[in-house]
Design an enzyme around this catalytic site. Structure first.
Site, short mmCIF file in Angstrom:
data_model
loop_
_atom_site.label_atom_id
_atom_site.label_comp_id
_atom_site.label_asym_id
_atom_site.label_seq_id
_atom_site.Cartn_x
_atom_site.Cartn_y
_atom_site.Cartn_z
CG HIS A 37 0.56 8.84 -2.42
ND1 HIS A 37 1.19 9.96 -2.19
CD2 HIS A 37 1.16 7.98 -3.33
CE1 HIS A 37 2.25 10.06 -2.59
NE2 HIS A 37 2.42 8.80 -3.34
CG ASP A 97 2.94 1.68 -7.55
OD1 ASP A 97 3.51 1.90 -8.76
OD2 ASP A 97 3.08 1.84 -6.60
N1 CMC Z 1 -6.78 -0.24 0.89
C1 CMC Z 1 -7.65 -0.17 2.36
N2 CMC Z 1 -7.50 0.71 3.28
C2 CMC Z 1 -6.48 1.37 3.17
C3 CMC Z 1 -5.61 1.65 2.15
C4 CMC Z 1 -5.56 0.60 0.90
N3 CMC Z 1 -5.19 0.54 -0.10
N4 CMC Z 1 -4.45 2.46 2.42
C5 CMC Z 1 -4.86 3.06 3.62
N5 CMC Z 1 -5.94 2.44 4.11
C6 CMC Z 1 -6.33 3.00 5.44
C7 CMC Z 1 -5.50 2.28 6.49
O1 CMC Z 1 -6.08 0.98 7.12
C8 CMC Z 1 -5.84 3.39 7.61
O2 CMC Z 1 -7.10 2.96 8.03
P1 CMC Z 1 -7.27 3.40 9.90
O3 CMC Z 1 -7.20 5.00 9.83
O4 CMC Z 1 -8.74 3.06 10.05
O5 CMC Z 1 -6.31 2.96 10.65
C9 CMC Z 1 -5.96 4.67 6.97
O6 CMC Z 1 -6.22 4.13 5.43
C10 CMC Z 1 -4.48 5.31 6.52
O7 CMC Z 1 -3.65 4.48 6.24
P2 CMC Z 1 -2.16 4.47 6.47
O8 CMC Z 1 -1.41 3.18 6.16
O9 CMC Z 1 -2.03 4.85 7.88
O10 CMC Z 1 -1.79 5.76 5.50
P3 CMC Z 1 -0.20 5.77 5.06
O11 CMC Z 1 0.00 7.57 4.63
O12 CMC Z 1 0.91 5.42 6.09
O13 CMC Z 1 0.24 4.97 3.85
C11 CMC Z 1 0.33 3.86 1.78
C12 CMC Z 1 0.21 5.21 2.48
C13 CMC Z 1 0.20 4.23 0.11
C14 CMC Z 1 1.43 2.98 2.14
C15 CMC Z 1 -1.14 3.00 1.84
O14 CMC Z 1 -2.26 3.78 1.23
C16 CMC Z 1 -1.19 1.75 1.36
O15 CMC Z 1 -0.57 0.52 2.06
N6 CMC Z 1 -1.66 1.57 0.15
C17 CMC Z 1 -1.39 0.28 -0.52
C18 CMC Z 1 -0.12 0.02 -1.30
C19 CMC Z 1 0.38 1.04 -2.40
O16 CMC Z 1 -0.51 1.19 -3.54
N7 CMC Z 1 1.50 1.77 -2.22
C20 CMC Z 1 1.84 2.51 -3.52
C21 CMC Z 1 1.98 3.78 -3.16
S1 CMC Z 1 2.19 5.15 -4.71
C22 CMC Z 1 3.63 4.79 -5.33
C23 CMC Z 1 4.79 5.29 -4.43
O17 CMC Z 1 5.03 6.32 -4.14
O18 CMC Z 1 5.59 4.33 -3.92
#
Ligand code: CMC
Length: 423
Positions: A301, A358
């Site tokens: 998140h 989720d």
């Molecule tokens: N599985 C594996 N690795 C992950 C995941 C995951 N679910 N989420 C983040 N990472 C890694 C990502 O690869 C990155 O690694 P590195 O620093 O080595 O490049 C690091 O963690 C940071 O990730 P980010 O994408 O830069 O983080 P963000 O804050 O931009 O994204 C997020 C947050 C929720 C979009 C992301 O964690 C994600 O894609 N999660 C899966 C989708 C999901 O469950 N979304 C629902 C969010 S909660 C409900 C809502 O509010 O909508």
């Protein structure tokens, strides 16, 4: 008030700071461009506050979520979704009389114009219900134009009342069953379940356990401050577009798999793992593999870096509902294993990736008989009062301006057009 000092190309300027009621600190850069010619750059807005807001407080480090000051755990335990909707939109929990009148209005406005039923006929059977929902909400503006401020206030109620009807009709359309009209004697959540699951040929009593679970699910989704869809609602509202356009845009933003669309993706992922023999460790490793773009859906998140309090409540609720219904779900077992492995795995611990809301909501929706492609619609139904509260907050803010970020241009500098025959 503390002052931030910024030195840029030899020139020092002072920037005032803000403190919120929960001691959050912000630097006011309103004068930055005027004084230095520079702007700030923050792709993804991870460090940018777009507004002041009195609606929801989140502390991601401590796993705190409060609506108008009330902890989410207490709201989920002691209130209903209409009460929480009232709280978010009008700022206070309703008195008995206020709640009674609010409920009557939500019931009174539940039906959609008969002509709108024809719209559903135009969508192909494969249409995703989120696309239907956003189009139908946008179409509502043709029936309820906003000529004055009061129209906007009435349309807040209309939206709360009608979106559940549209959502249930979208489902009925997808399975080829006749639409079931709302019933005035039912509560908000029971009414929705009635429109989803009743058929004209048989009596249907909404099971209390499902009504209660839906209340909890919708309360947990009701607001989450400046997330992607809410910021979209505010963005569209800032141009003074009408409320239907703003909410419809929010629904579109929510549909993406990184946002509300994640709940559908979680279940599809769990099904894939199950069909692949249940080897969840393989998928944990895949999520860590830099050469794969696979992510564990329902993990991570932008704001929560400790735990998502909504996921904690939902995990417990999912257990209770399944017990109550006498169901066992292999998906829940896979989900629990995945959560355990991921929570103890160095990669996930280091990156602070925890199960989010989720991760467990899909298990619950499944137990309630809601099909996978309706999961994100359920999220939209829950998030609606939050969007409406933010729409109202922005509309009523006398200092609000149109949202208009700047950019750092990185394209070509000025050049001459080469005649087409020479290109
Ligand atoms: N599985 C594996 N690795 C992950 C995941 C995951 N679910 N989420 C983040 N990472 C890694 C990502 O690869 C990155 O690694 P590195 O620093 O080595 O490049 C690091 O963690 C940071 O990730 P980010 O994408 O830069 O983080 P963000 O804050 O931009 O994204 C997020 C947050 C929720 C979009 C992301 O964690 C994600 O894609 N999660 C899966 C989708 C999901 O469950 N979304 C629902 C969010 S909660 C409900 C809502 O509010 O909508």
């Amino acid at each position: 008030m503390s002052i931030a000092k910024l030195t840029l190309e030899g020139k020092e300027i002072e920037l005032p700071t803000y403190r919120g009621t929960e001691e959050e600190l912000g630097i006011d850069i309103g004068q930055l461009r005027g004084q230095t010619g520079a702007i700030t750059v923050d792709p993804g807005f991870g460090n940018s506050g777009s507004c002041n807001s009195e609606i929801t407080f989140i502390n991601g480090e401590q796993g705190i979520l409060r609506y108008r000051g009330y902890p989410i755990e207490e709201l989920a335990e002691n209130t209903t979704f209409p009460e929480v909707s009232y709280l978010l939109i009008y700022g206070e929990l309703p008195s008995k009389e206020q709640l009674q009148s609010f409920r009557e209005k939500l019931t009174y406005h539940s039906m959609i114009h008969e002509d709108m039923k024809k719209f559903f006929e135009g969508y192909p059977p494969t249409a995703h219900p989120m696309a239907i929902l956003s189009s139908m909400v946008s179409s509502l503006s043709t029936y309820y134009p906003e000529m004055a401020e009061e129209d906007g206030d009435l349309n807040v109620l209309r939206l709360l009342a009608k979106v559940k009807t549209i959502a249930a009709y979208a489902y009925k359309k997808s399975i080829g069953q006749p639409f079931i009209y709302p019933r005035n004697d039912l509560s908000y959540c029971a009414n929705f379940l009635h429109m989803m699951f009743a058929v004209p040929t048989e009596p249907y009593d909404v099971p209390k356990v499902l009504e209660d679970a839906l209340n909890v699910l919708l309360i947990l989704h009701a607001d989450h401050e400046q997330n992607c869809s809410t910021s979209t609602v505010r963005m569209v509202c800032s141009s003074q577009a009408d409320i239907f356009a703003s909410i419809s845009a929010g629904i579109c933003a929510l549909s993406g798999p990184l946002h509300g669309g994640a709940n559908q993706k979680v279940l599809e992922m769990l099904e894939m793992i199950q069909q692949d023999g249940g080897d969840y460790k393989k998928y944990v490793n895949l999520a860590k593999d830099k050469n794969s773009d696979f992510r564990l859906m329902g993990f991570g998140h932008r704001v929560y870096k400790n735990f998502d309090p909504r996921a904690t409540i939902l995990r417990k609720t999912a257990d209770e509902v399944l017990n109550n219904l006498g169901q066992t779900d292999p998906m829940l077992d896979i989900a629990k294993h995945l959560a355990e492995v991921a929570l103890s795995d160095e990669y996930f611990v280091e990156k602070k990736l925890y199960p989010n809301v989720d991760f467990y909501s899909g298990i619950l929706y499944r137990a309630m008989g809601i099909p996978t492609d309706m999961f994100t619609v359920m999220f939209a139904l829950g998030r609606l009062p939050g969007w409406l509260a933010h729409w109202k907050e922005l509309r009523d803010d006398p200092h609000s301006r149109i949202y208009r970020p700047r950019q750092i241009y990185t394209g070509a500098t000025q050049r001459e057009i080469v005649p087409i025959e020479k290109r």
